[in-house]
Design a protein around this motif. Structure first.
Motif, PDB file in Angstrom:
ATOM      1  N   GLY A 161       0.914  -1.154   0.186  1.00  0.00           N
ATOM      2  CA  GLY A 161      -0.059   0.013  -0.014  1.00  0.00           C
ATOM      3  C   GLY A 161       0.744   1.244   0.054  1.00  0.00           C
ATOM      4  N   GLU A 162       2.351   1.177   0.248  1.00  0.00           N
ATOM      5  CA  GLU A 162       3.055   2.351   0.244  1.00  0.00           C
ATOM      6  C   GLU A 162       3.190   2.729  -1.122  1.00  0.00           C
ATOM      7  OE1 GLU A 162       6.564   2.583   2.504  1.00  0.00           O
ATOM      8  OE2 GLU A 162       6.975   0.407   1.879  1.00  0.00           O
ATOM      9  N   TYR A 163       3.640   4.219  -1.398  1.00  0.00           N
ATOM     10  CA  TYR A 163       4.214   4.550  -2.692  1.00  0.00           C
ATOM     11  C   TYR A 163       5.466   4.583  -3.015  1.00  0.00           C
ATOM     12  CZ  TYR A 163      -0.610   6.675  -3.663  1.00  0.00           C
ATOM     13  OH  TYR A 163      -1.817   6.783  -4.079  1.00  0.00           O
ATOM     14  N   VAL A 164       6.030   3.847  -3.953  1.00  0.00           N
ATOM     15  CA  VAL A 164       7.335   3.426  -4.280  1.00  0.00           C
ATOM     16  C   VAL A 164       7.693   4.181  -5.483  1.00  0.00           C
ATOM     17  CG1 VAL A 164       8.981   2.003  -4.773  1.00  0.00           C
ATOM     18  CG2 VAL A 164       7.062   1.525  -3.171  1.00  0.00           C
ATOM     19  N   LEU A 165       8.343   5.435  -5.488  1.00  0.00           N
ATOM     20  CA  LEU A 165       9.059   6.002  -6.642  1.00  0.00           C
ATOM     21  C   LEU A 165      10.359   5.382  -7.119  1.00  0.00           C
ATOM     22  CD1 LEU A 165       9.137   8.577  -8.635  1.00  0.00           C
ATOM     23  CD2 LEU A 165      10.430   9.748  -6.820  1.00  0.00           C
ATOM     24  N   VAL A 166      10.201   4.882  -8.530  1.00  0.00           N
ATOM     25  CA  VAL A 166      11.446   4.424  -9.124  1.00  0.00           C
ATOM     26  C   VAL A 166      11.994   5.340 -10.139  1.00  0.00           C
ATOM     27  CG1 VAL A 166      12.175   2.265 -10.377  1.00  0.00           C
ATOM     28  CG2 VAL A 166      10.632   1.890  -8.494  1.00  0.00           C
ATOM     29  N   ILE A 167      13.179   5.915  -9.794  1.00  0.00           N
ATOM     30  CA  ILE A 167      13.420   6.621 -10.876  1.00  0.00           C
ATOM     31  C   ILE A 167      14.585   6.057 -11.763  1.00  0.00           C
ATOM     32  CG2 ILE A 167      15.025   8.968 -11.056  1.00  0.00           C
ATOM     33  CD1 ILE A 167      14.298   9.412  -8.093  1.00  0.00           C
ATOM     34  N   GLY A 168      13.990   6.099 -13.143  1.00  0.00           N
ATOM     35  CA  GLY A 168      15.017   5.369 -14.015  1.00  0.00           C
ATOM     36  C   GLY A 168      14.093   4.322 -14.435  1.00  0.00           C
ATOM     37  N   ALA A 169      13.789   4.076 -16.127  1.00  0.00           N
ATOM     38  CA  ALA A 169      13.067   3.293 -16.566  1.00  0.00           C
ATOM     39  C   ALA A 169      13.684   2.297 -17.441  1.00  0.00           C
ATOM     40  CB  ALA A 169      11.866   3.736 -17.048  1.00  0.00           C
ATOM     41  N   VAL A 187       3.532   1.836  -7.215  1.00  0.00           N
ATOM     42  CA  VAL A 187       4.494   2.339  -8.264  1.00  0.00           C
ATOM     43  C   VAL A 187       4.574   3.361  -8.928  1.00  0.00           C
ATOM     44  CG1 VAL A 187       6.422   1.552  -9.844  1.00  0.00           C
ATOM     45  CG2 VAL A 187       5.582  -0.222  -8.438  1.00  0.00           C
ATOM     46  N   ILE A 188       5.291   4.350  -8.877  1.00  0.00           N
ATOM     47  CA  ILE A 188       5.605   5.677  -9.506  1.00  0.00           C
ATOM     48  C   ILE A 188       6.529   5.350 -10.467  1.00  0.00           C
ATOM     49  CG2 ILE A 188       5.601   7.928  -9.662  1.00  0.00           C
ATOM     50  CD1 ILE A 188       4.379   7.852  -6.640  1.00  0.00           C
ATOM     51  N   ALA A 189       6.592   5.460 -11.734  1.00  0.00           N
ATOM     52  CA  ALA A 189       7.711   5.380 -12.818  1.00  0.00           C
ATOM     53  C   ALA A 189       8.011   6.955 -13.114  1.00  0.00           C
ATOM     54  CB  ALA A 189       7.459   4.507 -13.873  1.00  0.00           C
ATOM     55  N   MET A 190       9.360   6.879 -12.925  1.00  0.00           N
ATOM     56  CA  MET A 190       9.991   8.127 -13.399  1.00  0.00           C
ATOM     57  C   MET A 190      11.164   8.248 -14.423  1.00  0.00           C
ATOM     58  SD  MET A 190      11.688  11.522 -11.239  1.00  0.00           S
ATOM     59  CE  MET A 190      10.218  11.660 -10.184  1.00  0.00           C
ATOM     60  N   ASP A 191      11.035   8.975 -15.510  1.00  0.00           N
ATOM     61  CA  ASP A 191      12.202   8.807 -16.693  1.00  0.00           C
ATOM     62  C   ASP A 191      12.149  10.179 -17.160  1.00  0.00           C
ATOM     63  OD1 ASP A 191      13.874   6.304 -17.277  1.00  0.00           O
ATOM     64  OD2 ASP A 191      13.612   7.654 -19.152  1.00  0.00           O
ATOM     65  N   MET A 192      13.010  10.266 -18.103  1.00  0.00           N
ATOM     66  CA  MET A 192      12.773  11.517 -19.103  1.00  0.00           C
ATOM     67  C   MET A 192      12.633  10.973 -20.589  1.00  0.00           C
ATOM     68  SD  MET A 192      16.964  11.978 -19.230  1.00  0.00           S
ATOM     69  CE  MET A 192      16.733  13.779 -19.719  1.00  0.00           C
ATOM     70  N   ASN A 193      12.338   9.798 -20.702  1.00  0.00           N
ATOM     71  CA  ASN A 193      12.173   8.941 -22.036  1.00  0.00           C
ATOM     72  C   ASN A 193      10.688   8.686 -22.279  1.00  0.00           C
ATOM     73  OD1 ASN A 193      11.839   6.981 -24.145  1.00  0.00           O
ATOM     74  ND2 ASN A 193      13.854   6.720 -24.295  1.00  0.00           N
ATOM     75  N   GLN A 194       9.861   9.318 -22.845  1.00  0.00           N
ATOM     76  CA  GLN A 194       8.453   8.724 -22.820  1.00  0.00           C
ATOM     77  C   GLN A 194       8.124   7.430 -23.369  1.00  0.00           C
ATOM     78  OE1 GLN A 194       6.091  11.038 -21.494  1.00  0.00           O
ATOM     79  NE2 GLN A 194       4.752   9.099 -21.748  1.00  0.00           N
ATOM     80  N   ALA A 195       8.963   7.001 -24.279  1.00  0.00           N
ATOM     81  CA  ALA A 195       8.814   5.727 -24.840  1.00  0.00           C
ATOM     82  C   ALA A 195       8.847   4.630 -23.601  1.00  0.00           C
ATOM     83  CB  ALA A 195       9.858   5.561 -25.945  1.00  0.00           C
ATOM     84  N   VAL A 206       2.018  -0.168 -14.940  1.00  0.00           N
ATOM     85  CA  VAL A 206       2.497   1.062 -13.802  1.00  0.00           C
ATOM     86  C   VAL A 206       1.298   2.041 -14.114  1.00  0.00           C
ATOM     87  CG1 VAL A 206       3.884   2.533 -12.890  1.00  0.00           C
ATOM     88  CG2 VAL A 206       4.698   0.359 -13.746  1.00  0.00           C
ATOM     89  N   ASP A 207       0.848   2.250 -12.914  1.00  0.00           N
ATOM     90  CA  ASP A 207      -0.365   3.276 -12.978  1.00  0.00           C
ATOM     91  C   ASP A 207       0.077   4.697 -13.021  1.00  0.00           C
ATOM     92  OD1 ASP A 207      -2.391   1.311 -12.886  1.00  0.00           O
ATOM     93  OD2 ASP A 207      -2.245   1.190 -10.766  1.00  0.00           O
ATOM     94  N   HIS A 208       1.159   5.165 -12.352  1.00  0.00           N
ATOM     95  CA  HIS A 208       1.613   6.581 -12.230  1.00  0.00           C
ATOM     96  C   HIS A 208       2.915   6.761 -12.840  1.00  0.00           C
ATOM     97  CE1 HIS A 208      -1.536   6.721  -9.350  1.00  0.00           C
ATOM     98  NE2 HIS A 208      -0.960   5.790  -8.591  1.00  0.00           N
ATOM     99  N   LEU A 209       2.733   7.737 -13.924  1.00  0.00           N
ATOM    100  CA  LEU A 209       3.992   8.118 -14.720  1.00  0.00           C
ATOM    101  C   LEU A 209       4.291   9.265 -14.560  1.00  0.00           C
ATOM    102  CD1 LEU A 209       2.974   6.413 -18.199  1.00  0.00           C
ATOM    103  CD2 LEU A 209       4.162   5.157 -16.215  1.00  0.00           C
ATOM    104  N   ILE A 210       5.781   9.794 -14.421  1.00  0.00           N
ATOM    105  CA  ILE A 210       6.240  11.023 -14.385  1.00  0.00           C
ATOM    106  C   ILE A 210       7.437  11.415 -15.427  1.00  0.00           C
ATOM    107  CG2 ILE A 210       7.214  12.910 -13.016  1.00  0.00           C
ATOM    108  CD1 ILE A 210       5.991  11.641 -10.743  1.00  0.00           C
ATOM    109  N   ASN A 211       7.291  12.104 -16.170  1.00  0.00           N
ATOM    110  CA  ASN A 211       8.440  12.673 -17.396  1.00  0.00           C
ATOM    111  C   ASN A 211       9.064  13.746 -16.692  1.00  0.00           C
ATOM    112  OD1 ASN A 211       9.660  13.752 -19.471  1.00  0.00           O
ATOM    113  ND2 ASN A 211       8.508  12.657 -20.779  1.00  0.00           N
TER     114      ASN A 211
END
Length: 339
Positions: A161-169, A187-195, A206-211
């Protein structure tokens, strides 16, 4: 008897050659290599940016094959499919005595500190062997990179149930997301590559994405977490800037785990870190328990390693294709080499 090898002779240079086929010592077994996964370590070594590295070096540690000579390895049979744990440890130092052979003080990682698996045959310590458990050669070659992520998640002690931010896809980040999900994290996925982010959404669900190039990261994290911010942050980039930025994304009481590795220094605000009573951890390599967790997860269908393979080549083609795998435009997630 001679065998074909491929060595990284210096940054930017790969060369095929021949070498005597290894004769295993009494405590080693001989593997006929069938698959070689290309990982970030191999690419960074080619670029000249990999820490703990010297040249020339035969790369390769994401491996699977056939046990050509068990050499009396207990419980193993000639001809069975295997992988192995490619972090060879001394068994005597404080880390090994504490059950952490993954960070042995004199560790020798195959393909990094010692020559690795871009060969036809490789001799490995018998204690490192891992049964194939019915997995394909492709799946077995992907156990090691998935275990890196599984170990980072275990270090973070991710709770349901806790939010996990993973930086780098990249491949390691993707595996980290999978095992954070298996542990019950949101899970929150973070990257600079939209693909890559689209891959997280479409293939890994993964439900949550951050560019980071287009989104207001802090505002979006605040919105996703209802103002709490992530209680686990895991960096899988190996980027100094990304690692330093990660400190500002932590909830109060959060754990920050560094899976990615870079050569420089970490810099952060002590008061901001201190007031959160935050925890900072590194995560190095993986243990047998992580390998077993990955294999069990694959067998249960919780992880599909075949999602990751985007490029496939024969051993003779590596030299011509390798440099192209560094270009993000080519969309490489995992290149798999067949022998």
């Amino acid at each position: 008897m001679m065998m074909k090898i491929l060595a990284c002779t210096e940054p930017g240079e790969l060369a095929y050659g021949e070498k005597e086929m290894p004769v295993p010592d009494t405590d080693e077994s001989l593997i006929r290599i069938k698959r070689i996964g290309i990982c970030g370590t191999d690419l960074h070594a080619f670029e000249g940016t990999q820490p703990f590295f010297s040249y020339p070096r035969i790369l390769g540690h994401e491996l699977s094959g056939v046990l050509a000579d068990p050499n009396r390895a207990e419980g193993f049979e000639k001809g069975e499919a295997v992988t192995f744990i490619p972090y060879f440890n001394c068994g005597k130092c404080i880390a090994c005595r504490s059950g952490k052979p993954n960070c042995c003080t004199s560790i020798k990682v195959s393909g990094v500190h010692i020559d690795g698996g871009m060969v036809e045959y490789l001799s490995v310590p018998q204690y490192a062997l891992v049964h194939g458990e019915g997995l394909s050669f492709d799946e077995l070659a992907l156990v090691e990179p998935l275990a890196i992520g599984a170990h980072g998640v275990r270090r973070a002690e991710v709770r349901s149930g806790e939010y996990v931010l993973v930086i780098g896809a990249g491949p390691i980040g993707l595996g980290t997301m999978e095992f954070a999900r298996i542990a019950g994290g949101k899970v929150i996925a973070m990257d600079m590559n939209q693909a890559r982010l689209n891959f997280c959404r479409d293939r890994l669900k993964v439900d949550h994405l951050i560019n980071v190039t287009t989104d207001d990261v802090t505002a979006k994290l605040d919105d996703i977490t209802g103002g709490d911010m992530p209680t686990v942050v895991i960096d899988c980039t190996g980027s100094q800037r990304a690692i330093n930025n990660g400190f500002q994304y932590m909830a109060h009481g959060a754990r920050y785990v560094l899976v990615g590795l870079q050569k420089g220094e970490i810099s952060f605000s002590h008061p901001e870190f201190h007031k959160r009573e935050a925890t900072l951890m590194s995560s190095r390599n993986a243990t047998r328990a992580d390998f077993e967790h990955v294999i069990a997860s694959i067998k249960k269908g919780l992880v599909d390693p075949n999602n990751y393979i985007t490029h496939r080549v024969n051993f003779d083609e590596i030299g011509a294709e390798f440099e192209s795998w560094l270009d993000p435009a080519n969309g490489v997630i995992k290149a798999m080499v067949e022998l």
